[in-house]
Design a protein around this motif. Structure first.
Motif, PDB file in Angstrom:
ATOM      1  N   ALA A  75       0.838  -1.205   0.000  1.00 29.92           N
ATOM      2  CA  ALA A  75       0.000   0.000   0.000  1.00 29.92           C
ATOM      3  C   ALA A  75       0.868   1.248   0.000  1.00 29.92           C
ATOM      4  O   ALA A  75       0.640   2.184  -0.780  1.00 29.92           O
ATOM      5  N   ILE A  76       1.898   1.263   0.864  1.00 30.63           N
ATOM      6  CA  ILE A  76       2.778   2.442   0.921  1.00 30.63           C
ATOM      7  C   ILE A  76       3.505   2.611  -0.408  1.00 30.63           C
ATOM      8  O   ILE A  76       3.636   3.723  -0.929  1.00 30.63           O
ATOM      9  N   GLY A  77       3.970   1.481  -0.971  1.00 26.08           N
ATOM     10  CA  GLY A  77       4.676   1.538  -2.249  1.00 26.08           C
ATOM     11  C   GLY A  77       3.795   2.104  -3.346  1.00 26.08           C
ATOM     12  O   GLY A  77       4.221   2.969  -4.112  1.00 26.08           O
ATOM     13  N   ALA A  78       2.542   1.638  -3.398  1.00 25.41           N
ATOM     14  CA  ALA A  78       1.616   2.119  -4.429  1.00 25.41           C
ATOM     15  C   ALA A  78       1.355   3.610  -4.253  1.00 25.41           C
ATOM     16  O   ALA A  78       1.342   4.377  -5.220  1.00 25.41           O
ATOM     17  N   PHE A 192       6.215  -0.141 -14.848  1.00 24.76           N
ATOM     18  CA  PHE A 192       6.964   0.433 -13.744  1.00 24.76           C
ATOM     19  C   PHE A 192       6.162   0.383 -12.448  1.00 24.76           C
ATOM     20  O   PHE A 192       6.686   0.031 -11.391  1.00 24.76           O
ATOM     21  N   THR A 193       4.868   0.739 -12.533  1.00 22.85           N
ATOM     22  CA  THR A 193       4.031   0.697 -11.336  1.00 22.85           C
ATOM     23  C   THR A 193       4.047  -0.700 -10.723  1.00 22.85           C
ATOM     24  O   THR A 193       4.233  -0.861  -9.514  1.00 22.85           O
ATOM     25  N   VAL A 194       3.879  -1.723 -11.579  1.00 26.83           N
ATOM     26  CA  VAL A 194       3.876  -3.105 -11.083  1.00 26.83           C
ATOM     27  C   VAL A 194       5.223  -3.435 -10.448  1.00 26.83           C
ATOM     28  O   VAL A 194       5.296  -3.999  -9.355  1.00 26.83           O
ATOM     29  N   VAL A 195       6.307  -3.050 -11.138  1.00 25.16           N
ATOM     30  CA  VAL A 195       7.651  -3.350 -10.633  1.00 25.16           C
ATOM     31  C   VAL A 195       7.891  -2.664  -9.292  1.00 25.16           C
ATOM     32  O   VAL A 195       8.413  -3.259  -8.354  1.00 25.16           O
ATOM     33  N   PHE A 196       7.451  -1.406  -9.199  1.00 23.91           N
ATOM     34  CA  PHE A 196       7.677  -0.664  -7.965  1.00 23.91           C
ATOM     35  C   PHE A 196       6.954  -1.325  -6.799  1.00 23.91           C
ATOM     36  O   PHE A 196       7.507  -1.487  -5.710  1.00 23.91           O
ATOM     37  N   VAL A 197       5.702  -1.733  -7.044  1.00 20.24           N
ATOM     38  CA  VAL A 197       4.910  -2.358  -5.989  1.00 20.24           C
ATOM     39  C   VAL A 197       5.492  -3.732  -5.623  1.00 20.24           C
ATOM     40  O   VAL A 197       5.565  -4.103  -4.451  1.00 20.24           O
ATOM     41  N   LEU A 198       5.943  -4.463  -6.644  1.00 18.48           N
ATOM     42  CA  LEU A 198       6.594  -5.761  -6.387  1.00 18.48           C
ATOM     43  C   LEU A 198       7.845  -5.559  -5.529  1.00 18.48           C
ATOM     44  O   LEU A 198       8.085  -6.296  -4.562  1.00 18.48           O
ATOM     45  N   GLY A 199       8.627  -4.538  -5.882  1.00 18.16           N
ATOM     46  CA  GLY A 199       9.822  -4.222  -5.103  1.00 18.16           C
ATOM     47  C   GLY A 199       9.470  -3.888  -3.668  1.00 18.16           C
ATOM     48  O   GLY A 199      10.149  -4.317  -2.729  1.00 18.16           O
ATOM     49  N   ALA A 200       8.383  -3.126  -3.488  1.00 19.33           N
ATOM     50  CA  ALA A 200       7.933  -2.768  -2.141  1.00 19.33           C
ATOM     51  C   ALA A 200       7.566  -4.014  -1.355  1.00 19.33           C
ATOM     52  O   ALA A 200       7.913  -4.155  -0.172  1.00 19.33           O
TER      53      ALA A 200
END
Lengths: 306, 330
Positions: A75-78, A192-200
């Motif tokens: 949630a924070i990552g998104a 990128f959004t998916v990658v960022f959230v996956l990374g989070a």
């Protein structure tokens, strides 16, 4: 120094390396795909640790704790991605560094306000508090084995996702040549959004798992951020394979530096001097490794872009 | 040349205001702020050296605090060895930082971009752990200087106002030096390297050497800043060399305006003052700084210095040109 001690340290090093990989994988993908530097990645790790420790304390369920940590960090990552990162990715690295440094300052105060300035205790799950007899002479904490298994599982999962799925294909395309990928119709922004959230999520898992081993405190994110950055730089920015190799390398070198350098020094120099030099040498082992590798391969071991 | 004179009006007034401050401060019960402004001046000096390296040389170094520490610990080591003259100590600190930067730069400048950021960080962390292991100079706990170094010329360093004036003079001189360095052939070539390295290489400029020179100069001034810091506080600890301190220096420069003539000065003034005010008023003093950074990056990405420049440009066409004029006439 007997062989069981060496083996024990070897396993410790691999475990630490796998934890670093969980953080570095997210960092390197974000960097590789969007050319975006996120200093606040360690902050997600810190939130993972705090949430897991708190939920575990109240629910007495370790699985619930890890799940809660993942949900919250996702949630924070998104939120971070939509509110901030999206506006930053066309800026230069310096802008990204400063803005995400701002996020660190915000987050550290938020954690201080929610949990207080003092470190909190993260309980080890009761079922995993005992040792496992790995070899005749080597009892090994079972919780550390769980971390090892989780790290391997995450690495395998990432390997499959990146190399054998459509999403992974898009990620690799974006990482190796973004303009061309965009030209071919890849919506790099949504990837990128998916990658960022996956990374989070990965950072959250790492934080939740590391909590019981280290103190859960403000600043823990910044402390682990640097080794994670070292890993992605050694591995070659944007390369998941590079991050994996480099994470194990850094994990082993760092652990070996702490376990073997001080006793080795005590054997060859006066104890007072060894007590001074030992910890310093152990601390810099990782940085010497990075400097040496960049000396010979200025773009890391497995550069993602030609 | 009229606009050239105008350009020095504001800094001249500022310098004059700073110079009379310690003389007036006691009358208003502001003695404490003599030390505070002195600290701010030293941070301005260090930030300006980093602005020179990053803004004009294009080298984003995440290890500048390491050289600040080298200067500080060099002063401590020389004091232990019996040297008491402040000028000798400060010169020695600059030399030590310059030599360290020569070695670090020779290796680091083989890399660029993010790799350069990380390798400078690596070397700074090595220096940090070196300082931690120097038990003779306090190790982890830091080192207390027994007495302030002697300034000579009948100046008493134990008097805060006197030391303040000396620090102000040193900072002003360094600032003038950077101003002239940027205008010189060397500085212009450095800007050329920042803008297009391969073109400068093709034109026959010794690109590596130019970058190394800039790296060493910036580090030497940072080392001087470190030495001044110990002189003021009589204390140094390895924590002042930690990577987060280097990050704060970068933040200060970007906040003030990267590659803006007053970038380091403006950034340091805003950051140090805000830190002081917030720390006094609330326990949660980090988050307003964080929010400020995010706001600056989103709404004024070229820093506070650029905001002033825009306003100046809006007031008259003549002022738009003065930055170019300054560069040429210097």
């Amino acid at each position: 120094m007997d062989s069981t001690f060496v083996i024990e340290q070897l396993i410790n090093g691999i475990g630490y390396g796998l934890m670093l990989f969980l953080l570095a994988a997210g960092l390197t993908l974000v960097f590789g795909v969007m050319d975006t530097m996120n200093l606040a990645h360690g902050t997600l790790f810190m939130f993972g640790a705090y949430i897991a420790a708190t939920v575990h304390e109240h629910s007495h369920s370790f699985i619930a704790a890890v799940l809660a940590a993942v949900v919250v960090t996702v949630a924070i990552g998104a939120l971070m991605e939509t509110v901030l990162m999206r506006r930053l990715y066309r800026r230069n690295h310096l802008n990204q560094v400063v803005a995400t440094f701002g996020v660190i300052l915000l987050a550290d105060d938020l954690v201080k306000w929610l949990w207080g300035a003092a470190p909190i205790m993260a309980p080890t799950p009761a079922a995993l508090s005992g040792p496992v007899q790995l070899m005749a002479e080597l009892p090994y904490p079972s919780y550390r084995l769980l971390i090892l298994a989780a790290g391997v599982a995450a690495a395998l999962l990432l390997y499959v996702v990146v190399n054998h799925t459509r999403l992974g294909m898009l990620v690799r395309a974006g990482a190796s040549d973004r303009p061309m990928a965009e030209l071919m119709g890849v919506r790099v922004q949504s990837v990128f959004t998916v990658v960022f959230v996956l990374g989070a999520a990965l950072a959250g898992v790492a934080g939740a798992l590391m909590g019981p081993l280290t103190a859960v405190q403000i600043g823990m994110g910044e402390a682990i951020l640097i080794p994670a950055l070292v890993v992605i730089v050694i591995g070659g920015i944007g390369s998941v394979r590079g991050a994996f190799v480099a994470a194990l390398l850094v994990g082993l070198v760092d652990t070996a530096g702490r376990a073997f350098v001080p006793p080795a020094l005590r054997a060859v120099m006066p104890p007072a001097l060894a007590a001074d030099v030992g910890p310093a040498l152990a601390g810099i082992a990782m940085y010497v490794l990075m400097a040496a590798i960049l000396c010979f391969k200025p773009r890391g071991l497995f550069p993602a872009r030609g | 040349m009229n606009s050239h004179n105008n350009a020095w009006l504001a800094p001249g007034l500022l310098l004059a205001a700073l110079a009379v401050f310690p003389a007036l401060a006691p009358h208003f019960g502001l003695d404490y702020y003599t030390g505070f402004v002195m600290r701010m001046l030293i941070v301005m000096l260090i930030a300006t050296s980093l602005n020179f390296l990053m803004g004009y040389g294009g080298m984003v170094a995440l290890g500048h605090a390491g050289f600040v520490g080298v200067g500080a610990y060099a002063l401590v080591a020389m004091t232990e060895a019996g040297i008491t003259n402040a000028w000798a100590l400060w010169g020695g600190a600059m030399l030590a930082a310059a030599v360290a930067a020569l070695l670090v730069g020779a290796v680091s400048l083989r890399t660029r971009g993010v790799y350069f950021i990380m390798i400078t960080l690596a070397f700074a962390q090595m220096l940090y752990y070196l300082a931690v292991s120097l038990r003779a100079y306090g190790g982890d706990d830091g080192y207390n200087l027994m007495a302030r170094p002697l300034l000579g010329f009948g100046l008493n360093a134990d008097d805060d106002a006197t030391l303040y004036w000396v620090v102000l003079a040193v900072c002003a001189l360094c600032f003038l030096f950077f101003h002239h360095a940027i205008g010189s052939r060397f500085g212009q070539a450095l800007i050329g390297v920042r803008d297009n390295e391969s073109r400068m290489l093709a034109l026959g400029y010794p690109v590596f050497l130019l970058k190394l020179q800039a790296f060493v100069i910036a580090a030497a001034v940072a080392g001087l800043g470190g030495a001044l810091m110990v002189t003021q506080n009589s204390f140094i600890s390895p924590s002042s060399m930690h990577w987060s301190q280097s990050a704060v220096l970068i933040v200060i420069v970007v906040l003030g305006g990267l590659g803006h003539r007053w970038g380091g000065v403006i950034g340091a003034a805003v950051w140090v003052s805000l830190e002081e005010v917030l720390r006094m008023s609330t326990e949660y003093w980090h988050w307003p700084l964080g929010a400020l950074l995010i706001a600056i990056i989103l709404f004024a990405p070229d820093g506070l210095g650029a905001l002033c420049r825009c306003r100046a440009a809006g007031t008259g066409a003549a002022r738009v040109g003065f930055f170019h004029l300054l560069r040429r006439s210097a």
